[in-house]
Design a protein around this motif. Structure first.
Motif, PDB file in Angstrom:
ATOM      1  N   GLY A 126      91.831  -1.231 -55.918  1.00  0.00           N
ATOM      2  CA  GLY A 126      92.357  -0.280 -56.888  1.00  0.00           C
ATOM      3  C   GLY A 126      91.615  -0.355 -58.213  1.00  0.00           C
ATOM      4  O   GLY A 126      91.333   0.678 -58.828  1.00  0.00           O
ATOM      5  N   TRP A 127      91.291  -1.578 -58.666  1.00  0.00           N
ATOM      6  CA  TRP A 127      90.542  -1.723 -59.907  1.00  0.00           C
ATOM      7  C   TRP A 127      89.143  -1.134 -59.750  1.00  0.00           C
ATOM      8  O   TRP A 127      88.659  -0.412 -60.635  1.00  0.00           O
ATOM      9  CB  TRP A 127      90.454  -3.200 -60.303  1.00  0.00           C
ATOM     10  CG  TRP A 127      89.813  -3.421 -61.642  1.00  0.00           C
ATOM     11  CD1 TRP A 127      90.436  -3.498 -62.854  1.00  0.00           C
ATOM     12  CD2 TRP A 127      88.408  -3.557 -61.918  1.00  0.00           C
ATOM     13  NE1 TRP A 127      89.530  -3.674 -63.867  1.00  0.00           N
ATOM     14  CE2 TRP A 127      88.265  -3.716 -63.327  1.00  0.00           C
ATOM     15  CE3 TRP A 127      87.263  -3.562 -61.129  1.00  0.00           C
ATOM     16  CZ2 TRP A 127      87.030  -3.880 -63.937  1.00  0.00           C
ATOM     17  CZ3 TRP A 127      86.024  -3.726 -61.737  1.00  0.00           C
ATOM     18  CH2 TRP A 127      85.908  -3.884 -63.126  1.00  0.00           C
ATOM     19  N   PRO A 173      83.108   8.125 -54.947  1.00  0.00           N
ATOM     20  CA  PRO A 173      84.504   8.265 -54.492  1.00  0.00           C
ATOM     21  C   PRO A 173      85.184   6.909 -54.318  1.00  0.00           C
ATOM     22  O   PRO A 173      84.560   5.934 -53.911  1.00  0.00           O
ATOM     23  CB  PRO A 173      84.361   9.000 -53.154  1.00  0.00           C
ATOM     24  CG  PRO A 173      83.063   9.732 -53.265  1.00  0.00           C
ATOM     25  CD  PRO A 173      82.165   8.855 -54.083  1.00  0.00           C
ATOM     26  N   GLY A 174      86.488   6.884 -54.631  1.00  0.00           N
ATOM     27  CA  GLY A 174      87.259   5.658 -54.491  1.00  0.00           C
ATOM     28  C   GLY A 174      87.471   5.273 -53.039  1.00  0.00           C
ATOM     29  O   GLY A 174      87.285   6.081 -52.121  1.00  0.00           O
ATOM     30  N   MET A 175      87.903   4.040 -52.838  1.00  0.00           N
ATOM     31  CA  MET A 175      88.115   3.518 -51.494  1.00  0.00           C
ATOM     32  C   MET A 175      89.560   3.655 -51.017  1.00  0.00           C
ATOM     33  O   MET A 175      89.815   3.783 -49.829  1.00  0.00           O
ATOM     34  CB  MET A 175      87.704   2.038 -51.438  1.00  0.00           C
ATOM     35  CG  MET A 175      86.223   1.774 -51.670  1.00  0.00           C
ATOM     36  SD  MET A 175      85.166   2.311 -50.286  1.00  0.00           S
ATOM     37  CE  MET A 175      84.476   3.832 -50.964  1.00  0.00           C
ATOM     38  N   MET A 176      90.517   3.609 -51.918  1.00  0.00           N
ATOM     39  CA  MET A 176      91.915   3.681 -51.495  1.00  0.00           C
ATOM     40  C   MET A 176      92.265   5.101 -51.051  1.00  0.00           C
ATOM     41  O   MET A 176      92.026   6.067 -51.787  1.00  0.00           O
ATOM     42  CB  MET A 176      92.841   3.250 -52.633  1.00  0.00           C
ATOM     43  CG  MET A 176      92.737   1.766 -52.966  1.00  0.00           C
ATOM     44  SD  MET A 176      93.096   0.703 -51.532  1.00  0.00           S
ATOM     45  CE  MET A 176      94.790   1.159 -51.185  1.00  0.00           C
ATOM     46  N   PRO A 177      92.828   5.269 -49.852  1.00  0.00           N
ATOM     47  CA  PRO A 177      93.172   6.606 -49.372  1.00  0.00           C
ATOM     48  C   PRO A 177      94.233   7.261 -50.249  1.00  0.00           C
ATOM     49  O   PRO A 177      95.147   6.594 -50.745  1.00  0.00           O
ATOM     50  CB  PRO A 177      93.716   6.352 -47.955  1.00  0.00           C
ATOM     51  CG  PRO A 177      93.240   4.988 -47.593  1.00  0.00           C
ATOM     52  CD  PRO A 177      93.147   4.232 -48.871  1.00  0.00           C
ATOM     53  N   SER A 192      96.101   9.967 -49.132  1.00  0.00           N
ATOM     54  CA  SER A 192      97.191  10.476 -48.296  1.00  0.00           C
ATOM     55  C   SER A 192      98.045   9.341 -47.749  1.00  0.00           C
ATOM     56  O   SER A 192      97.585   8.198 -47.597  1.00  0.00           O
ATOM     57  CB  SER A 192      96.623  11.274 -47.122  1.00  0.00           C
ATOM     58  OG  SER A 192      95.942  10.419 -46.214  1.00  0.00           O
ATOM     59  N   ALA A 193      99.296   9.667 -47.437  1.00  0.00           N
ATOM     60  CA  ALA A 193     100.194   8.672 -46.848  1.00  0.00           C
ATOM     61  C   ALA A 193      99.680   8.207 -45.492  1.00  0.00           C
ATOM     62  O   ALA A 193      99.788   7.021 -45.161  1.00  0.00           O
ATOM     63  CB  ALA A 193     101.598   9.261 -46.714  1.00  0.00           C
ATOM     64  N   SER A 194      99.109   9.117 -44.712  1.00  0.00           N
ATOM     65  CA  SER A 194      98.610   8.735 -43.401  1.00  0.00           C
ATOM     66  C   SER A 194      97.420   7.780 -43.523  1.00  0.00           C
ATOM     67  O   SER A 194      97.300   6.811 -42.762  1.00  0.00           O
ATOM     68  CB  SER A 194      98.203   9.974 -42.594  1.00  0.00           C
ATOM     69  OG  SER A 194      97.169  10.692 -43.253  1.00  0.00           O
ATOM     70  N   GLY A 195      96.555   8.042 -44.515  1.00  0.00           N
ATOM     71  CA  GLY A 195      95.428   7.141 -44.735  1.00  0.00           C
ATOM     72  C   GLY A 195      95.876   5.774 -45.196  1.00  0.00           C
ATOM     73  O   GLY A 195      95.334   4.744 -44.780  1.00  0.00           O
ATOM     74  N   GLN A 196      96.887   5.741 -46.066  1.00  0.00           N
ATOM     75  CA  GLN A 196      97.423   4.476 -46.529  1.00  0.00           C
ATOM     76  C   GLN A 196      98.087   3.709 -45.386  1.00  0.00           C
ATOM     77  O   GLN A 196      97.973   2.481 -45.287  1.00  0.00           O
ATOM     78  CB  GLN A 196      98.414   4.715 -47.660  1.00  0.00           C
ATOM     79  CG  GLN A 196      97.779   5.280 -48.923  1.00  0.00           C
ATOM     80  CD  GLN A 196      98.795   5.825 -49.902  1.00  0.00           C
ATOM     81  OE1 GLN A 196      99.996   5.593 -49.775  1.00  0.00           O
ATOM     82  NE2 GLN A 196      98.320   6.587 -50.876  1.00  0.00           N
ATOM     83  N   ALA A 197      98.769   4.448 -44.512  1.00  0.00           N
ATOM     84  CA  ALA A 197      99.415   3.809 -43.367  1.00  0.00           C
ATOM     85  C   ALA A 197      98.382   3.183 -42.436  1.00  0.00           C
ATOM     86  O   ALA A 197      98.585   2.073 -41.919  1.00  0.00           O
ATOM     87  CB  ALA A 197     100.264   4.833 -42.612  1.00  0.00           C
ATOM     88  N   THR A 198      97.289   3.897 -42.217  1.00  0.00           N
ATOM     89  CA  THR A 198      96.235   3.357 -41.366  1.00  0.00           C
ATOM     90  C   THR A 198      95.619   2.110 -41.972  1.00  0.00           C
ATOM     91  O   THR A 198      95.386   1.106 -41.281  1.00  0.00           O
ATOM     92  CB  THR A 198      95.155   4.426 -41.120  1.00  0.00           C
ATOM     93  OG1 THR A 198      95.729   5.508 -40.379  1.00  0.00           O
ATOM     94  CG2 THR A 198      93.985   3.851 -40.334  1.00  0.00           C
ATOM     95  N   SER A 239      86.376   8.127 -39.888  1.00  0.00           N
ATOM     96  CA  SER A 239      85.102   8.819 -40.101  1.00  0.00           C
ATOM     97  C   SER A 239      84.713   8.840 -41.579  1.00  0.00           C
ATOM     98  O   SER A 239      83.553   9.109 -41.912  1.00  0.00           O
ATOM     99  CB  SER A 239      85.183  10.248 -39.572  1.00  0.00           C
ATOM    100  OG  SER A 239      86.242  10.966 -40.195  1.00  0.00           O
ATOM    101  N   THR A 240      85.672   8.562 -42.462  1.00  0.00           N
ATOM    102  CA  THR A 240      85.423   8.498 -43.895  1.00  0.00           C
ATOM    103  C   THR A 240      85.368   7.041 -44.331  1.00  0.00           C
ATOM    104  O   THR A 240      86.204   6.234 -43.908  1.00  0.00           O
ATOM    105  CB  THR A 240      86.543   9.214 -44.674  1.00  0.00           C
ATOM    106  OG1 THR A 240      86.571  10.588 -44.292  1.00  0.00           O
ATOM    107  CG2 THR A 240      86.315   9.106 -46.178  1.00  0.00           C
ATOM    108  N   VAL A 241      84.402   6.708 -45.166  1.00  0.00           N
ATOM    109  CA  VAL A 241      84.281   5.337 -45.654  1.00  0.00           C
ATOM    110  C   VAL A 241      85.312   5.135 -46.759  1.00  0.00           C
ATOM    111  O   VAL A 241      85.114   5.545 -47.907  1.00  0.00           O
ATOM    112  CB  VAL A 241      82.858   5.043 -46.170  1.00  0.00           C
ATOM    113  CG1 VAL A 241      82.770   3.613 -46.689  1.00  0.00           C
ATOM    114  CG2 VAL A 241      81.847   5.254 -45.056  1.00  0.00           C
TER     115      VAL A 241
END
Length: 209
Positions: free
Chosen positions: A79-80, A88-92, A94-100, A154-156
């Motif tokens: 996050g920092w 682009p940041g690394m933290m997803p 979307s909720a689905s990306g965060q869940a994954t 598929s997204t880094v």
């Protein structure tokens, strides 16, 4: 806490074998922050560990900031890092990306417990813990195989980096887990992910497990 660097740069403490720290080290490279954040290797479980003046917990990753603050835990450090640099940041988002991402971290947590258990003397190992973590790892990996077949990872992002770290850990430091068996999509995904420069530059040393 001790000032992180005489040059006033943040310093990321890591151990070469830690997959948690490797996620952050790969994120540094993917975000182009290698020149603005120093990396410092440290021992662990050692009263003379270099990280202890900054993080009394003694774990990595630990990001020591110039103002004396030290961030610990992979997600907080990601996050920092997302707040710095232009890529682009690394933290997803979307909720689905965060869940994954959370699911992959859960897999990594279980594999880490399993690995620590195998490093105990044989007489001190818990067969029930080993069986539990083997079942957990295979159960989660089966879900990730299904996700990969549908185009996930598929997204880094943080989920991508965490999956690369845990499978890379299994390749070099936890080879007892035959994660490839019956999972051709994860196998193909890992072959592609392991060609990225951030992956190649952060390879952990192999171990005998």
């Amino acid at each position: 806490m001790t000032d992180s660097s005489s040059a006033g740069k943040p310093r990321l403490f890591y151990s070469e074998g830690s997959p948690y720290a490797r996620i952050c080290r790969m994120a540094l490279r993917e975000r182009g922050l290698g020149q603005t954040v120093d990396e410092a290797v440290t021992t662990l479980r050692d009263p003379a560990a270099a990280v202890l003046p900054y993080n009394p917990v003694g774990r990595v990753p630990a990001l020591a900031l110039p103002d004396g603050t030290t961030l610990t835990e992979t997600t907080l450090i990601l996050g920092w890092l997302d707040g710095h640099g232009g890529r682009p940041g690394m933290m997803p988002a979307s909720a689905s990306g965060q869940a994954t991402y959370g699911r992959v971290l859960g897999l990594l947590d279980g594999v880490a417990v399993w690995n620590r258990e195998l490093r105990r003397p044989v007489s001190e190992r818990s067969p029930s813990v080993i069986a539990l973590e083997l079942a957990r790892a295979n159960r989660v990996a089966d879900v990730l195989e299904s996700q990969a077949a549908q185009g996930a990872f598929s997204t880094v992002d943080a989920g991508f980096l965490a999956l690369a770290a845990v499978l890379g850990y299994a390749e070099r430091r936890h080879t007892v887990w035959k994660w490839r068996e019956g999972r051709p999509c994860l196998d193909q995904w890992f072959a592609q992910a392991s060609r990225r420069a951030a992956f190649c530059e952060t390879l952990p040393p192999p171990s005998g497990i």
